[in-house]
Design a protein around this motif. Structure first.
Motif, PDB file in Angstrom:
ATOM      1  N   LYS A 177       0.815  -1.217   0.000  1.00  0.00           N
ATOM      2  CA  LYS A 177       0.000   0.000   0.000  1.00  0.00           C
ATOM      3  C   LYS A 177       0.847   1.265   0.000  1.00  0.00           C
ATOM      4  CE  LYS A 177      -3.207   2.626   2.886  1.00  0.00           C
ATOM      5  NZ  LYS A 177      -2.344   3.763   3.123  1.00  0.00           N
ATOM      6  N   SER A 195      -5.238  -0.425  -1.309  1.00  0.00           N
ATOM      7  CA  SER A 195      -4.888  -1.698  -0.676  1.00  0.00           C
ATOM      8  C   SER A 195      -6.179  -2.469  -0.438  1.00  0.00           C
ATOM      9  CB  SER A 195      -4.154  -1.465   0.648  1.00  0.00           C
ATOM     10  OG  SER A 195      -4.963  -0.732   1.542  1.00  0.00           O
ATOM     11  N   GLY A 200      -7.139  -5.467   4.944  1.00  0.00           N
ATOM     12  CA  GLY A 200      -7.244  -4.537   6.061  1.00  0.00           C
ATOM     13  C   GLY A 200      -7.997  -5.142   7.227  1.00  0.00           C
ATOM     14  N   SER A 203      -5.916  -7.857   8.842  1.00  0.00           N
ATOM     15  CA  SER A 203      -4.892  -7.236   9.683  1.00  0.00           C
ATOM     16  C   SER A 203      -5.483  -6.726  10.987  1.00  0.00           C
ATOM     17  CB  SER A 203      -4.221  -6.077   8.933  1.00  0.00           C
ATOM     18  OG  SER A 203      -3.559  -6.541   7.774  1.00  0.00           O
ATOM     19  N   CYS A 337     -16.525   1.322   1.400  1.00  0.00           N
ATOM     20  CA  CYS A 337     -15.474   1.164   2.409  1.00  0.00           C
ATOM     21  C   CYS A 337     -15.829   1.867   3.723  1.00  0.00           C
ATOM     22  CB  CYS A 337     -14.148   1.686   1.877  1.00  0.00           C
ATOM     23  SG  CYS A 337     -13.445   0.681   0.558  1.00  0.00           S
ATOM     24  N   TRP A 341     -16.526   0.033   7.416  1.00  0.00           N
ATOM     25  CA  TRP A 341     -15.744   0.300   8.624  1.00  0.00           C
ATOM     26  C   TRP A 341     -16.625   0.878   9.740  1.00  0.00           C
ATOM     27  CZ3 TRP A 341     -10.908  -1.021  10.076  1.00  0.00           C
ATOM     28  CH2 TRP A 341     -10.046  -1.515   9.099  1.00  0.00           C
ATOM     29  N   ARG A 369      -5.760   0.988  12.846  1.00  0.00           N
ATOM     30  CA  ARG A 369      -5.837   0.187  11.626  1.00  0.00           C
ATOM     31  C   ARG A 369      -6.624   0.923  10.549  1.00  0.00           C
ATOM     32  NH1 ARG A 369      -3.124  -2.518   8.569  1.00  0.00           N
ATOM     33  NH2 ARG A 369      -2.239  -3.376  10.492  1.00  0.00           N
ATOM     34  N   ARG A 372      -4.412   3.462   8.884  1.00  0.00           N
ATOM     35  CA  ARG A 372      -3.374   2.856   8.044  1.00  0.00           C
ATOM     36  C   ARG A 372      -3.932   2.426   6.697  1.00  0.00           C
ATOM     37  NH1 ARG A 372       0.438  -1.476  10.885  1.00  0.00           N
ATOM     38  NH2 ARG A 372       1.336  -1.292   8.794  1.00  0.00           N
ATOM     39  N   ASN A 373      -5.185   2.020   6.655  1.00  0.00           N
ATOM     40  CA  ASN A 373      -5.773   1.524   5.413  1.00  0.00           C
ATOM     41  C   ASN A 373      -6.593   2.575   4.667  1.00  0.00           C
ATOM     42  OD1 ASN A 373      -5.427  -1.181   7.082  1.00  0.00           O
ATOM     43  ND2 ASN A 373      -5.656  -1.736   4.949  1.00  0.00           N
TER      44      ASN A 373
END
Length: 567
Positions: A177, A195, A200, A203, A337, A341, A369, A372-373
């Motif tokens: 990513k 990514s 994600g 992870s 997305c 989330w 997290r 990060r994504n």
């Protein structure tokens, strides 16, 4: 003689059927070869030389199959047909997205290898296969960047314009990513490189197992339990007695002293009843007299707080895995997305309340997290997708800006400006302001948001997934000419990289072919044919997964009954 006659009546050994006509035989061989190629390495070429298989062919009136023909001219013909079809589909598409899945090595494969599949997502919702390569999980970022960009160039050569890389809206990959993907995005302003959303969420499970004291505590205690009952023969004998009683089998419990402790926790939970019966057994009580560890573990296994913690850890992992499984089936687009989330955050909040866990520590891991994504395209697609328009008090359907943070609001402007040409930047911002204030006609918005029951899952789903893009290309094209061009490319993007899912047998088989250039070429052709066929029927699963589901549900009892009757 009577006994022999009865056996013949039960299993008559009739003479072989008369040979089929040439047309019938050709059709049968065509179906057989397609099935053989689509199995992609699970069945070896030498298997068709098996005498029982040859006897079967003779029984149904077919001549023997030639391995040379199956691996030669017939494979070449089938590969050329599949390749021509794939290139024609890309050539007819207005734009496309490259997807790369498999950079992250599989732990269950040989030497940590995995098969990286490069596919191309098209605006009509279909996916076509491009190529495959073996990765050992230690691929340099620069190499990955070169492979991905070569894939963009090659796919662009099949598209309109003959090599116009601007036809590629971007890349979605399960790794790299912050390096290869970001580098390519910086070099090409029209690209959105993501990514994989699945990676994600996977992870996120690892983050929780690393970052929450709950998992450290549960893992430590489960490790002691598993180690003791696996290694102490007396305790194991008692435990296996009740394991047989409760689970109809005996086995050692899987052990882990590392991060990946979820399978160990699952084994402990599955044996809950067997553990309780074990520690109440008189033989185990005698064992406790001479073994302090046995006494300590008996107290632990009777402690309700321990079982509550074990259940909490397992429940959190299952919560995320269920979402991952849904995403593998639904293959969400980039606009989904943020809602996914947000939905996961709500589920975790309910989980914290149910198991009395500290929200602060859990949200700290979760938010880290997410950051990060996160990609600005998540916010931009969420705003531009008519699927998420919200009806306000005036009756207008407006984009859901109020659902964004101030930073995400700014990301929308920045990303859309970057995707536009330098000459159109000010135009697209003006159209975005108009979109923000006026939104879409209620009739069109309601049509886009129509849902219907999916009989396969029992859930309500969007009736026409393509309508979000089509409405920008039609009724909004005059009013939002520049913004519309960006919107149709942006909201089409897939958020997951999953395409052709290879099995371990295929990976091992392909590795064996690597010693010969000719053999590797045949392997690549078989993989192409198999992948393209599965993608055509939208089969994103794996034979091994389906076999696991078969033997994990009630069907296994029917199989056992069949085996018992046969024996």
């Amino acid at each position: 003689m009577l006994e022999d006659s009865v056996k013949k009546l039960k299993s008559p050994m009739a003479s072989p059927n008369p040979a089929l006509s040439k047309a019938q035989a050709d059709a049968a061989f065509s179906f057989f070869s397609d099935w053989f190629y689509e199995c992609a390495g699970v069945i070896s070429f030498s298997s068709i030389e098996h005498p029982k298989f040859r006897a079967f062919l003779q029984q149904v009136g077919l001549p023997s199959i030639s391995c040379r023909d199956l691996a030669g001219t017939r494979l070449d013909t089938r590969y050329e047909e599949a390749r021509f079809d794939a290139e024609a589909r890309i050539r007819d598409a207005l734009f496309f997205q490259v997807a790369a899945d498999g950079w992250k090595s599989r732990s269950d494969s040989d030497c940590g290898n995995s098969l990286v599949s490069i596919t191309v997502n098209l605006p009509n919702g279909t996916t076509v296969f491009r190529r495959a390569l073996i990765s050992d999980g230690r691929v340099p970022c620069k190499y990955a960047e070169d492979v991905l960009w070569d894939s963009v160039i090659n796919a662009s050569g099949s598209g309109k314009g003959g090599g116009a890389t601007t036809l590629c809206t971007g890349i979605v990959s399960d790794r790299f990513k912050s390096t290869a993907l970001r580098s390519l995005e910086d070099q090409h302003h029209w690209m959105v490189n993501l990514s994989c959303l699945l990676q994600g969420f996977r992870s996120l499970i690892k983050d929780f197992t690393r970052g929450l004291s709950l998992f450290h505590d549960v893992s430590s205690k489960c490790s002691k339990i598993v180690s003791f009952f696996n290694n102490n023969s007396s305790a194991r004998t008692i435990f296996h007695k009740y394991q047989t009683q409760e689970l109809d089998h005996t086995s050692l419990l899987r052990y882990s002293n590392g991060i990946d402790c979820n399978f160990m926790i699952e084994d402990v939970i599955a044996s809950t009843r067997a553990f309780h019966l074990t520690v109440h057994d008189d033989s185990y009580k005698l064992l406790c007299l001479d073994n302090p560890e046995a006494t300590q573990l008996a107290d632990l296994l009777l402690d309700m707080k321990f079982w509550n913690d074990v259940q909490a850890a397992n429940s959190l992992v299952k919560l995320i895995n269920d979402t991952i499984q849904d995403m593998q089936t639904d293959r969400p687009l980039v606009g989904q997305c943020l809602p996914l989330w947000k939905g996961m955050r709500s589920k975790i909040k309910a989980w914290c309340a149910r198991y009395s866990n500290d929200e602060t520590a859990v949200y700290k891991v979760f938010d880290k997290r997410f950051k990060r994504n996160y990609h600005p395209a998540w916010s931009a697609a969420f705003i531009l997708d008519p699927l998420y328009l919200i009806k306000d008090t005036s009756g207008k359907y407006l984009p859901p800006y109020k659902c964004l943070t101030p930073e995400q609001d700014k990301d929308v402007d920045k990303l859309i400006t970057r995707l536009a040409s330098r000459e159109e930047a000010h135009i697209v911002l003006n159209e975005l302001m108009k979109w923000r204030s006026e939104g879409m006609d209620p009739i069109y918005a309601q049509a886009v948001q129509v849902k219907q029951l999916d009989p396969a899952t029992g859930k309500m789903k969007i009736a026409n997934p393509q309508s979000s893009r089509l409405v920008w290309e039609t009724c909004l094209s005059e009013e939002f000419g520049t913004l519309g061009k960006i919107a149709v490319r942006l909201i089409f993007l897939h958020a997951t990289a999953g395409g052709f899912k290879c099995n371990v047998s295929l990976l091992r088989w392909m590795k064996r072919q690597g010693k010969s250039r000719a053999a590797m070429e045949r392997a690549q052709k078989m993989i192409f044919v198999a992948a393209q066929a599965r993608l055509e029927r939208r089969d994103f699963s794996c034979d091994e997964d389906r076999d696991g589901e078969l033997f994990a549900n009630g069907d296994v009892d029917e199989l056992n009954e069949t085996f018992m009757e046969a024996s």
